[in-house]
Scaffold this active site. Structure first.
Site, mmCIF file in Angstrom:
data_model
loop_
_atom_site.group_PDB
_atom_site.id
_atom_site.type_symbol
_atom_site.label_atom_id
_atom_site.label_comp_id
_atom_site.label_asym_id
_atom_site.label_seq_id
_atom_site.Cartn_x
_atom_site.Cartn_y
_atom_site.Cartn_z
ATOM 1 C CG ASN A 147 10.099 51.770 -25.617
ATOM 2 O OD1 ASN A 147 9.150 52.159 -24.942
ATOM 3 N ND2 ASN A 147 9.940 50.967 -26.646
ATOM 4 C CD GLN A 177 14.826 52.256 -23.065
ATOM 5 O OE1 GLN A 177 15.952 52.759 -23.011
ATOM 6 N NE2 GLN A 177 14.605 51.114 -23.679
ATOM 7 C CB SER A 197 15.380 46.149 -18.037
ATOM 8 O OG SER A 197 15.908 45.087 -18.797
ATOM 9 C CB THR A 235 17.709 28.579 -8.625
ATOM 10 O OG1 THR A 235 17.213 27.336 -8.125
ATOM 11 C CG2 THR A 235 19.118 28.819 -8.107
ATOM 12 C CB CYS A 322 10.045 44.715 -27.699
ATOM 13 S SG CYS A 322 11.415 44.923 -26.591
HETATM 14 N N1 PLP Z 1 9.935 48.693 -20.866
HETATM 15 C C1 PLP Z 1 10.603 49.455 -21.737
HETATM 16 C C2 PLP Z 1 10.341 50.936 -21.770
HETATM 17 C C3 PLP Z 1 11.553 48.890 -22.593
HETATM 18 O O1 PLP Z 1 12.227 49.672 -23.447
HETATM 19 C C4 PLP Z 1 11.776 47.488 -22.538
HETATM 20 C C5 PLP Z 1 12.715 46.850 -23.482
HETATM 21 O O2 PLP Z 1 12.977 47.345 -24.566
HETATM 22 C C6 PLP Z 1 11.061 46.735 -21.583
HETATM 23 C C7 PLP Z 1 10.150 47.370 -20.770
HETATM 24 C C8 PLP Z 1 11.270 45.258 -21.442
HETATM 25 O O3 PLP Z 1 12.516 44.971 -20.854
HETATM 26 P P1 PLP Z 1 13.065 43.487 -20.785
HETATM 27 O O4 PLP Z 1 13.824 43.242 -22.041
HETATM 28 O O5 PLP Z 1 13.987 43.420 -19.591
HETATM 29 O O6 PLP Z 1 11.911 42.582 -20.624
#
Ligand code: PLP
Length: 378
Positions: A147, A177, A197, A235, A322
């Site tokens: 990412n 990704q 995701s 749920t 993140c």
């Molecule tokens: N893994 C990767 C490589 C990501 O880029 C992300 C989010 O940026 C995630 C996991 C986490 O995804 P989620 O937002 O659905 O928790």
């Protein structure tokens, strides 16, 4: 506004919006209810799982578990598999915090955790990986696409190494990704777990999914009413699951080629408009996803550049959304970027919705903002 931060999230597609509304209002019934309309919704969810399995290249055998995010799916894969007799777990140094922070928790529980360095291209170093793998390894987690940089890991080779060195180790792949962007076929690298995701490919936020080759081997992390084969109680998020159905149906084979062209056009336009004296480093090459681009401008602060671009109508990121609240960049550091390169780094990311005009205008804004900052600091 030009949005070039699609690795952080994407907009919900049209049929996703329609389904989200339909299954929130008209057909809102609880899929676990025993009356007919509830059961009908349960069957719809099974249909979405079957379609997702098909897109992953596997047969649907109650092996898809919906969760509230990819983060939750990963936590389920790791802590649902974890057993007290685990000796060692191996992770690539490039993992997203949703995996990395789980690895730290494993360490706290007494598991020996080893992080395998990335090579200069940003992919996991296969020689070092080979050295880290031995019969003690109980769990191996490697992401498919970074990412941060867009680097693609060679999962076929990684699976082959795992089979050679630690056949019984559980193999988890973070495909967040990759899925919905690259052509994914799980039969090529045979993971025990694969995480996706929905909001990264024009599905809804707050919905992740875990493919589990042997779900019966998992222990639940969330206890409750027994939904999702007793592995993730709560749920079912029916509107989001049905919105994902829309997003899965809207995926097109041609998206990848389109985004590759957009990526190329963006780079060319940026280079054309950047002051020639400014040194620019782009992480690129054969094994990169065209959806994510990591760039670094020497002598520029990425954060300041991001703010200036924001004020000019261009949204980009200084790294993973993140982790953008944290200083430094664990992943770029591991690849071997200098501190100056890390400070000057930004991430641009595209989606199939990005138009050529947006990419060109975005590149112009980025070049102009960089030029301005560069001149102001001379
Ligand atoms: N893994 C990767 C490589 C990501 O880029 C992300 C989010 O940026 C995630 C996991 C986490 O995804 P989620 O937002 O659905 O928790």
């Amino acid at each position: 506004m030009i949005f070039l931060d699609n690795a952080s999230t994407t907009s919900l597609c049209k049929s996703g919006v329609e389904n989200l509304l339909k299954y929130s209002q008209e057909l809102f019934y609880n899929p676990s209810a025993s009356y007919s309309v509830g059961f009908e919704n349960y069957k719809q969810i099974q249909g979405v799982k079957a379609l997702l399995a098909k897109k992953l290249g596997v047969e649907f055998k109650n092996n898809i578990i919906f969760t509230g995010s990819a983060t939750e799916a990963t936590n389920l894969a790791i802590f649902g598999s974890y057993r007290k007799n685990w000796k060692k777990a191996v992770f690539s140094a490039g993992e997203h915090p949703s995996v990395y922070n789980c690895s730290l928790e494993l360490e706290a529980r007494g598991v020996k955790v080893e992080f395998v360095d990335l090579d200069q291209s940003g992919a996991v170093d296969l020689e070092k990986l080979s050295k880290a793998l031995d019969e003690d390894v109980a769990f191996l987690s490697i992401m498919q696409v970074s990412n941060e940089t867009g680097a693609i890991n060679n999962l076929e080779k990684i699976f082959a190494l795992k089979q050679q060195k630690c056949k019984n180790a559980i193999f988890h792949v973070d495909g967040v990704q990759a899925f919905g962007k690259l052509n994914v076929d799980l039969t090529k690298f045979n993971p025990d777990f694969y995480t996706i995701s929905a909001h990264k490919f024009h599905g809804p936020k707050g919905l992740g999914a875990l493919y589990a080759k042997n779900p019966q081997k998992l222990k639940p992390v969330t206890l409750g009413g027994g939904q999702e084969y007793n592995l993730r109680s709560g749920t079912e998020n029916l509107p989001a699951i049905m919105a994902l159905y829309g997003a899965l149906n809207e995926l097109k084979e041609t998206d990848f080629a389109r985004v590759t062209k957009i990526n190329q056009a963006f780079k060319e336009e940026l280079k054309k408009n950047l002051e020639p004296k400014i040194s620019l480093k782009i992480m690129e090459g054969e094994n990169f996803s065209p959806y994510v681009m990591s760039l670094s401008f020497k002598g520029i602060k990425g954060e300041v550049l991001q703010n200036l671009c924001d004020s000019q109508g261009l949204l980009i990121s200084t790294g993973s959304a993140c982790s953008s609240k944290k200083s430094g960049n664990r992943i770029l550091e591991n690849i071997g970027h200098t501190q100056e390169e890390i400070v000057g780094s930004i991430r641009v990311s595209f989606s199939r919705e990005t138009t050529l005009e947006e990419a060109l205008e975005g590149a112009n804004i980025l070049a102009n903002c960089t030029n301005t900052l560069w001149r102001n600091t001379r």
